[in-house]
Design a protein around this motif. Structure first.
Motif, short mmCIF file in Angstrom:
data_model
loop_
_atom_site.label_atom_id
_atom_site.label_comp_id
_atom_site.label_asym_id
_atom_site.label_seq_id
_atom_site.Cartn_x
_atom_site.Cartn_y
_atom_site.Cartn_z
N THR A 1 -7.68 -8.05 -4.19
CA THR A 1 -7.67 -7.41 -2.88
C THR A 1 -8.88 -7.88 -2.08
OG1 THR A 1 -8.94 -5.51 -3.68
CG2 THR A 1 -6.53 -5.35 -3.75
N ASN A 2 -8.89 -7.52 -0.82
CA ASN A 2 -10.01 -7.85 0.06
C ASN A 2 -10.43 -6.59 0.81
OD1 ASN A 2 -11.89 -9.07 1.78
ND2 ASN A 2 -10.30 -9.65 3.25
N SER B 1 0.23 -8.26 5.50
CA SER B 1 -1.02 -8.23 4.75
C SER B 1 -0.77 -8.41 3.25
CB SER B 1 -1.75 -6.90 5.00
OG SER B 1 -2.95 -6.82 4.24
N LEU B 2 0.26 -7.76 2.74
CA LEU B 2 0.60 -7.89 1.32
C LEU B 2 1.01 -9.32 0.99
CD1 LEU B 2 2.65 -4.59 0.94
CD2 LEU B 2 0.35 -5.02 0.05
N SER C 1 -9.17 -7.13 6.34
CA SER C 1 -9.16 -6.64 4.96
C SER C 1 -7.72 -6.36 4.53
CB SER C 1 -9.99 -5.37 4.83
OG SER C 1 -9.42 -4.31 5.57
N SER C 2 -7.54 -6.07 3.24
CA SER C 2 -6.21 -5.76 2.71
C SER C 2 -5.69 -4.46 3.33
CB SER C 2 -6.26 -5.62 1.20
OG SER C 2 -6.62 -6.84 0.59
N ASP D 1 -2.03 -11.57 0.95
CA ASP D 1 -2.81 -11.42 -0.28
C ASP D 1 -2.18 -12.21 -1.43
OD1 ASP D 1 -4.70 -9.84 0.90
OD2 ASP D 1 -3.89 -7.94 0.20
#
Length: 344
Positions: free
Chosen positions: A152-153, A126-127, A118-119, A130
């Motif tokens: 986002t996730n 991670s950023l 996930s985000s 995305d």
């Protein structure tokens, strides 16, 4: 002569256009390419940030230290600016993914693909991921930052669909992240105060043993505060402010050898049980509790979420919420609202 003059003027203009283009603003593709290169080339980083969250009943703030060592080592230390300043650590090493609460000697081991699952608003890669994965990402260039608005996730929270990410124009590292709800209200903000792209690490910085070793000082602080609490009440009972349409059916108190347990049973539109427990003795060495689920930030603490339970600790109390009827989003909402104690 006129032809020569015109030719020279055309040549000067052409060169001027080339120079201006070279000095001009980078395109979205240029910036994304440089961000991707940064992530691929770096050996690791250390970052310091503050995160504020308005996802519960009141604003919560965390001080965050992020350590990453390529390829797959992470240490995210979060300290809540609450009464006890309790610290928790998200740790990823060769043995797996863990959430540690050193003061309580409490640890969860997750069967998860964190951080890719996930985000993560405080993790650089991670950023960047995305940004790369969102073909509809919006882009803006200011005097000092490249700004992206992306999807986002968050698998367990559909109330945070967008984010704005600010990257420094010179270093391409993040300086601020704003996670937005459907109405574009910023419910989560992460502000980075330091970002070191050439850090040094000790060999055991990502080991379970070293990161749990801080429990002695934390436990002493917790014991001191618990001693103050004991003068009035062994276990101040916390009630959720959001109950998904249910009311307290039964409150059961159990005296343990080393503390106290309270079991709250809720009945109504969706039934659930909330268990709260405080141990008065020093924590004993324990092995991590296995969780088939994911890591969730409640705003006031980090929780372990599985299919029908969510567990967390806060202010020296261990909580467990269980329900076969609440959705995972509703379980998170109930857990987020367990922040203040009420007289019942």
């Amino acid at each position: 002569m006129k032809k020569i003059f015109k030719y020279r003027m055309a040549l000067v203009l052409a060169l001027l256009i080339i120079v201006l283009a070279a000095c001009g603003e980078k395109s979205q593709e240029d910036v994304v390419g440089q961000l991707q290169k940064n992530v691929e080339d770096m050996s690791g980083y250390k970052a310091v940030a503050e995160m504020s969250m308005n996802t519960g009943q009141e604003e919560q703030k965390f001080n965050i230290d992020v350590w990453h060592k390529k390829d797959d080592y992470y240490r995210v230390a979060l300290e809540n600016n609450g009464e006890r300043n309790e610290s928790q650590i998200i740790l990823k090493n060769d043995d797996g993914v863990f959430v540690l609460t050193p003061a309580l000697d409490k640890s969860f081991k997750f069967q998860t693909e964190w951080p890719e699952s996930s985000s993560q608003p405080y993790l650089y890669q991670s950023l960047v991921n995305d940004v790369i994965k969102d073909p509809e990402a919006a882009f803006e260039s200011t005097d000092t930052h490249y700004v992206f608005r992306t999807k986002t996730n968050y698998q367990s929270n559909s109330n945070l669909p967008f984010q704005e990410i600010y990257f420094d124009k010179k270093s391409y590292v993040p300086t601020m992240v704003r996670v937005l709800d459907k109405d574009n209200n910023a419910l989560v903000e992460v502000s980075f105060s330091n970002f070191d792209m050439d850090p040094a690490f000790e060999d055991d910085d990502f080991s379970m043993e070293k990161n749990m070793a801080s429990k002695d000082a934390d436990a002493a602080t917790s014991a001191e505060v618990e001693g103050e609490d004991a003068e009035t009440d062994e276990l101040a009972v916390y009630y959720p402010l959001f109950t998904a349409g249910s009311d307290v059916l039964e409150k059961k108190e159990v005296t343990l050898d080393n503390g106290k347990r309270v079991i709250l049973t809720y009945d109504g539109e969706k039934n659930f049980t909330l268990v709260e427990e405080r141990n008065n003795t020093a924590p004993a060495l324990s092995t991590p509790q296995e969780v088939q689920g994911e890591i969730v930030n409640l705003g006031h603490t980090i929780a372990a979420l599985s299919s029908n339970t969510i567990e967390w600790s806060y202010n020296g109390v261990e909580f467990k919420l269980a329900s076969d009827e609440l959705t995972q989003e509703e379980m998170i909402q109930v857990a987020q609202s367990v922040q203040g104690q009420e007289a019942k």
